[in-house]
Design a protein around this motif. Structure first.
Motif: not given
Length: 527
Positions: A111-122
């Motif tokens: 799960x460390x390879x799926x950063x929440x802030x990054x994909x929320x920004x996407x």
């Protein structure tokens, strides 16, 4: 799209739902306004959207804040409500750990390879791009109806298909823009040009009262923008990821001649027809005489009370100069500085051959007079400065810049090693005029640095590489310093009787250079 077996996160599904639709039994599919993958059966779409709506309703009972992220073993779901009753749901796969264990279980997903802030920004950036080019969901639904909204939402399918999810990182959060660093005078000239352009269009007959904003770029660098920050970020991303690559791709398909360097409007113009044909056709007449396509309509935020509103604008992109150059001409022009590697008695003859080749390329590509004039100016400058000179006198003698001998003997063709050593010495001192004791102390550090690197070369890749055939002898020499002060420093001479017949070069960085020859190698500080 992946289901969690790849070593990076990938898109599983994306959907847009409206809570006001599909509330009657048997009509649940109506709340699905958009879903990807496109070939997903309607029953599966309804199931995914129904589960998402259940999560939204459940969290709403416990918090006033909307749900953001839902995590399971294999997937992450990101929720975003950009407008009332509308929800966007992005589902990403969680990659497995590498290397996989022999008894891999569900807990072996990283799960460390799926950063929440990054994909929320996407997902937020995707909505901002849609709003820039189409307006808000609510406005389209109220003005054009449900069918029109479902159609334009295909924008998200194209958007996510072009997006490289594996490349998304922390920089995605900030939506960075590359600005071109220029001097103050140049920046003021660009700003003055943009202001004059806006004023001329604002006062032009047929456009009187039309709000004009400008956006000025050089290659993929931004220089000036009169848009607000959000619109600037969206337009910059569109230019860098869509417009500029498309322009370069179209130009590279041209093989017969170089396009005009006088500038042109980007063609074909992007997007569907606008709402006001009279204004659109006026822009089209300016853009291209025979182009019947409409100008792209975009929606920019304008300040208003109590909240900003969107106003329709027309996006006209003008490219001042071509980005493309013929590959044959580029190769021929590179031959001019390559004459530095010819023997000195063949340089003039080689330069004449290169000019003949350039002339044949220009004839073959049917180059314009402007291109031919630019090439002629370049050739005249090189000939007058380096080859024949004016009235037989050259500014730089052939023996100074010719590098044929250096290339054949494997020697350095520039003084970068010397400049590197000078820079390294300068970095040791805190000021430009150190006292004698500081000067001596820092030179000792530099000598120790080179002694250490000399021993590293002697030992080879590892200590085991040090054989009995290698003899290291240290000789002492004197180094003169200001104030009649002297200090004994060491220089290292390495004599090797190893059987290796091939030469090698070792560069210890910017502090100096060490060169090894076949049988006897001299290690010394350059400078």
């Amino acid at each position: 799209m992946a289901g969690g077996t790849a070593n990076y996160p990938d898109l599983v599904s994306f959907c847009i739902l409206n809570e006001q639709f599909g509330n009657k039994e048997g009509r649940e599919h109506e709340r699905v306004f958009h879903f990807m993958p496109r070939d997903t059966p309607i029953d599966d779409q309804t199931h995914v959207v129904g589960l998402a709506q259940t999560i939204i309703g459940f969290t709403r009972d416990f918090s006033d804040e909307p749900v953001d992220v839902v995590t399971t073993e294999k997937r992450r779901q990101y929720f975003y409500s950009p407008e009332p009753y509308f929800f966007m749901v992005l589902t990403m796969s969680v990659p497995k750990r590498e290397p996989p264990s022999s008894n891999q279980s569900l807990s072996d997903f990283d799960h460390g390879k799926v950063p929440d802030r990054v994909y929320s920004s996407v997902i937020r950036q995707a909505y901002k791009s849609f709003k820039f080019f189409h307006g808000t969901f609510t406005d389209i639904l109220n003005e054009s109806g449900e069918g029109k909204l479902r159609g334009v939402l295909n924008f998200f399918t194209n958007y996510f298909e072009r997006l490289d999810f594996a490349a998304c990182d922390v920089l995605t959060i900030f939506e960075g823009i590359k600005f071109l660093p220029i001097d103050k005078d140049t920046y003021l000239r660009v700003q003055s040009f943009a202001g004059s352009l806006e004023h001329e269009l604002f006062t032009e007959i047929g456009f009187s009262g039309v709000e004009v904003s400008s956006f000025f770029m050089y290659l993929d660098f931004l220089i000036w923008s009169s848009l607000n920050q959000t619109d600037t970020q969206v337009l910059y991303e569109h230019m860098v990821k869509k417009v500029i690559p498309d322009c370069m791709k179209n130009e590279l398909l041209v093989t017969e001649s170089i396009p005009s360097y006088s500038g042109q409007f980007v063609s074909p113009l992007y997007g569907p027809e606008g709402e006001f044909d009279d204004i659109n056709h006026q822009f089209v007449d300016v853009a291209a005489e025979e182009d019947t396509e409409s100008v792209r309509t975009v929606y920019l935020e304008c300040s208003a009370f109590p909240k900003p509103i969107l106003n329709a604008h027309w996006l006209v992109i003008y490219r001042a100069r071509s980005m493309w150059i013929n590959s044959d001409l580029a190769l021929a022009l590179k031959m001019i500085p390559a004459t530095a590697f010819l023997p000195t008695d063949l340089v003039k003859e080689g330069f004449s051959c290169v000019m003949e080749e350039i002339g044949e390329v220009l004839t073959r590509m049917d180059a314009s007079d402007q291109i031919a004039e630019m090439v002629e100016r370049l050739a005249s400058y090189f000939q007058n400065t380096y080859i024949r000179g004016i009235r037989g006198t050259v500014l730089f003698d052939l023996a100074i810049w010719n590098q044929c001998c250096a290339a054949n003997e494997g020697l350095a063709r520039t003084n970068n090693a010397v400049e590197g050593w000078h820079y390294g010495i300068q970095s040791l001192f805190n000021g430009s005029h150190p006292n004698v004791w500081s000067f001596i102390a820092h030179f000792k550090k530099d000598a120790a640095y080179h002694r250490f690197n000399a021993l590293k070369v002697a030992c080879g890749p590892g200590l085991s590489a040090l054989s009995d055939d290698v003899v290291i002898s240290l000789e002492r020499r004197k180094l003169s310093v200001p104030g009649n002060m002297t200090n004994t420093l060491s220089s290292v001479n390495l004599s090797s009787t190893a059987s290796n017949k091939s030469g090698s070069t070792y560069n210890p960085g910017s502090r100096g250079s060490i060169v090894m020859t076949n049988s006897n190698a001299s290690l010394s500080k350059v400078g």
